[in-house]
Design a protein around this motif. Structure first.
Motif, short mmCIF file in Angstrom:
data_model
loop_
_atom_site.label_atom_id
_atom_site.label_comp_id
_atom_site.label_asym_id
_atom_site.label_seq_id
_atom_site.Cartn_x
_atom_site.Cartn_y
_atom_site.Cartn_z
N ASP A 136 94.12 68.67 -21.08
CA ASP A 136 93.24 69.28 -20.08
C ASP A 136 92.86 68.26 -19.00
O ASP A 136 91.82 68.39 -18.36
N ARG A 165 84.34 66.79 -29.08
CA ARG A 165 83.63 66.35 -27.87
C ARG A 165 82.14 66.68 -27.95
O ARG A 165 81.29 65.89 -27.57
N TYR A 211 92.92 73.04 -29.67
CA TYR A 211 92.04 72.69 -28.56
C TYR A 211 90.59 72.80 -28.99
O TYR A 211 89.76 71.95 -28.66
N ARG A 235 95.25 79.12 -18.77
CA ARG A 235 95.35 77.93 -19.61
C ARG A 235 96.57 78.05 -20.51
O ARG A 235 96.86 79.12 -21.04
N PRO A 287 90.98 60.05 -21.12
CA PRO A 287 89.69 60.58 -21.59
C PRO A 287 89.71 62.09 -21.82
O PRO A 287 88.74 62.65 -22.30
N SER A 288 90.83 62.73 -21.52
CA SER A 288 90.96 64.18 -21.69
C SER A 288 91.47 64.49 -23.11
O SER A 288 91.80 63.60 -23.87
N ILE A 289 91.56 65.79 -23.42
CA ILE A 289 92.08 66.22 -24.71
C ILE A 289 93.60 66.29 -24.64
O ILE A 289 94.16 67.00 -23.82
N ALA A 349 89.42 69.84 -30.88
CA ALA A 349 89.14 68.71 -29.99
C ALA A 349 87.85 68.95 -29.19
O ALA A 349 87.06 68.02 -28.98
N GLY A 384 91.75 69.49 -15.75
CA GLY A 384 90.55 70.32 -15.72
C GLY A 384 90.65 71.51 -16.67
O GLY A 384 89.65 72.04 -17.12
N GLU A 425 99.89 69.60 -25.00
CA GLU A 425 98.93 70.14 -24.04
C GLU A 425 97.86 69.10 -23.72
O GLU A 425 97.50 68.27 -24.56
N GLN A 435 93.56 73.41 -19.82
CA GLN A 435 94.74 73.14 -20.65
C GLN A 435 96.02 73.46 -19.89
O GLN A 435 96.18 74.56 -19.36
N GLN A 470 96.17 81.68 -22.03
CA GLN A 470 94.93 82.43 -21.89
C GLN A 470 94.73 82.70 -20.43
O GLN A 470 94.74 81.76 -19.61
#
Lengths: 452, 161
Positions: free
Chosen positions: A326, B110, B103, A352, A306-308, B106, A329, A324, A331, A370
């Protein structure tokens, strides 16, 4: 660029590396080196003081070669000095002139200007063919480094010939493969920050020979080259919804890939064998990684969370994928087998981590980090160890590797209402940070392999 | 309404014409048809939807969770859409510039999806809706401080016919 229609039709082998060992430098050379040790610059140790080299104007062997001889030696000198590993001794400081390719070298004169290495060359132009020969001299040992080499190619692509010579010289002096005869595909940007227009473009690695590949009517993002350098994958909003496309560079033909209604596809990248494409597909707000078989058109889901999950990149042998996610929680960088199995987390530091790209040598992963409001380009080993941040700025992102795995190009964007993107490159040692030449604002570079 | 305020609303409506297409109109061409804004004083108009109902909701940093305020606006959007059944919508998700390109695409997806899910729960038929993410490609505000970032972390409900 026109005579032979070299619009990237380099697969035809326009360059014949005739390896015509330019006689009189025979087998005893190796022994001499073994005694004295070759002139060699070690890139990995981080060069503090660039090695002084001299690139006297190449000898024009006929009238037709006059202009090219001067231009070719300039490009070679710029290639070499542009690495930050070498410093060119200006031609105006040279004491000696090279008037014929095989003339004896006046070593004392080159030592006097402290030239450690000397690139000697000559150009002969007949009809549409330019023949360039060169030899590399270790001034202080008084020896030639390796055999002389001769390159023949259309005069229209004389810059490539020059890059080939510089690649050979660089390779002999560093023990690494070169990267000058290569191209960079990128996104050329115009317009204000809130109405940016973007189009795909391709240029030589040094900014020459820019060619625009799309118009600026649709947003285009993150082009990626095939390992043969003949095709480009990119994301476009041509239909008002992001989808991935593949362009054949020679023919400029574009096909749409992975088009599923109600989904969004982006972040594509070729497998090393060019037969499949990995990409991100978003369904119902959730983004996962898929692989598309180009021959059959069949797609296969590689992650299911369910994450990216995005920004996938293959290992050079095609056996693994770095990407990558997340899921923790924020990236972070993960590696899995090419079939989606054996997932493991790689990055572990503060902040991240995104946009991982596997080095063409297989040893390192470049990434965007980041942390505390700053962006960095960095590298780490594939087990996540030895993380090294190479840059820091308001916004650095999207690394791409030079074909020899020693230099990284990326996007740097300045802050504020007038903020603009530019392409920058940096050594993996963190040295030699510099802006790449582009006509206007530019982002999302992808470096080609060395051209054949 | 006096003449001055009418004139101002007209100017505002003209300024909004650029927002009529996904991607706030800038540089994105293609498949989405342009529809007329109409008069902001006509409660069935696109201009009214944008100005009086509110076509956008905002998100916290790196979040796609709807705030209480966002849900209120979406409920207003839903009741308006129920009364104006000829319109379909494209829900755009956007991110601020503090993030990598992929990112943010994405993340924008969401956000758009969170809006679509909520509109579904308050009675809008799924087949009237489509989502699209622009990531950080189409900021409405261009400064690089939180004030601007907060207005860029948004979803925009764009009417189509």
């Amino acid at each position: 660029m026109t005579l032979f229609g070299l619009t990237l039709s380099h697969k035809l082998g326009i360059f014949r590396l005739t390896a015509a060992l330019i006689l009189a430098f025979g087998a005893q050379m190796g022994a001499v080196w073994a005694q004295n040790g070759p002139l060699r610059i070690e890139i990995t140790q981080g060069v503090i003081e660039p090695l002084p080299i001299a690139v006297p104007g190449f000898v024009a062997e006929n009238a037709a070669a006059l202009d090219y001889a001067a231009k070719i030696s300039r490009v070679i000198a710029e290639d070499m000095a542009g690495t930050g590993l070498f410093r060119e001794i200006p031609v105006s400081a040279h004491i000696s002139r090279i008037s014929a390719f095989n003339d004896p070298i006046a070593f004392a004169d080159w030592k006097a200007v402290n030239a450690q290495a000397l690139v000697v060359g000559a150009v002969f132009v007949q009809g549409v063919t330019a023949t360039v020969k060169f030899r590399l001299i270790d001034v202080f040992s008084g020896q030639q480094m390796g055999e002389g080499l001769q390159f023949s190619g259309p005069v229209g692509i004389w810059r490539r010939t020059a890059h080939k010579v510089a690649d050979a010289a660089y390779s002999r002096l560093t023990g690494e493969n070169g990267y000058f005869d290569s191209r960079v595909v990128f996104v050329a940007e115009t317009g204000a920050k809130n109405k940016r227009a973007k189009r795909l473009a391709i240029m030589d690695y040094d900014g020459a020979n820019v060619e625009y590949l799309t118009d600026d009517k649709s947003i285009v993002l993150a082009p990626r080259l095939s390992s043969e350098g003949d095709k480009i994958l990119f994301t476009s909003y041509k239909t008002d919804f992001p989808k991935i496309y593949m362009m054949d560079l020679a023919r400029k033909s574009v096909v749409s890939l992975a088009d599923q209604k109600g989904t969004m596809a982006f972040s594509p990248r070729f497998a090393p064998d060019g037969k499949s494409v990995i990409y991100s597909l978003e369904k119902g707000g959730n983004t996962d990684i898929y692989a598309l078989n180009l021959a059959s058109g069949a797609s296969r889901q590689l992650t299911n969370a369910p994450s990216i999950e995005t920004a996938p990149s293959f290992s050079p042998d095609g056996s693994k994928i770095v990407f990558e996610s997340d899921r923790s929680g924020g990236q972070q960088i993960y590696i899995m087998d090419a079939n989606g199995q054996n997932l493991r987390r790689v990055s572990s530091g503060q902040g991240r981590y995104g946009t991982p790209v596997w080095s063409p040598r297989g040893d390192l992963i470049a990434f965007t980090k980041q942390n505390q409001g700053r962006f960095h380009i960095g590298v780490m080993r594939i087990d996540g160890s030895e993380e090294r941040l190479l840059t820091a700025s308001f916004l650095d992102e999207g690394p791409t590797w030079a074909p020899n795995g020693r230099v990284i190009m990326f996007t740097r964007e300045t802050s504020g209402a007038t903020g603009k993107s530019s392409l920058y490159s940096v050594d993996i040692s963190g040295r030699n940070l510099k802006r790449a030449k582009t006509e206007g604002a530019a982002s999302d570079p992808a470096w080609s392999p060395l051209l054949p | 309404m006096n003449n001055l305020s009418k004139a101002l609303m007209l100017v505002a409506a003209l300024a909004l014409t650029g927002c009529n297409k996904p991607g706030s109109g800038a540089g994105s061409g293609g498949g989405i048809e342009t529809i007329s804004l109409g008069s902001p004083s006509d409660p069935t108009s696109n201009a009214y939807f944008q100005g009086s109902v509110g076509d956008r909701v905002f998100f916290d940093v790196d979040q796609s969770t709807l705030t209480a305020q966002a849900r209120e606006i979406l409920e207003l959007q839903a009741s308006w859409l129920q009364g104006n059944a000829s319109y379909n919508i494209v829900i755009e998700g956007h991110a601020d510039e503090q993030g990598t390109r992929e990112y943010n695409l994405a993340l924008g997806a969401r956000r758009a999806s969170a809006v679509q899910d909520y509109l579904t729960t308050v009675g809008i038929n799924l087949n009237r809706m489509r989502t699209v993410s622009y990531g950080k490609e189409r900021p409405v505000e261009i400064c690089s401080i939180e004030d601007c970032y907060a207005r860029n972390r948004r979803s925009v409900t764009v009417l189509t016919e």
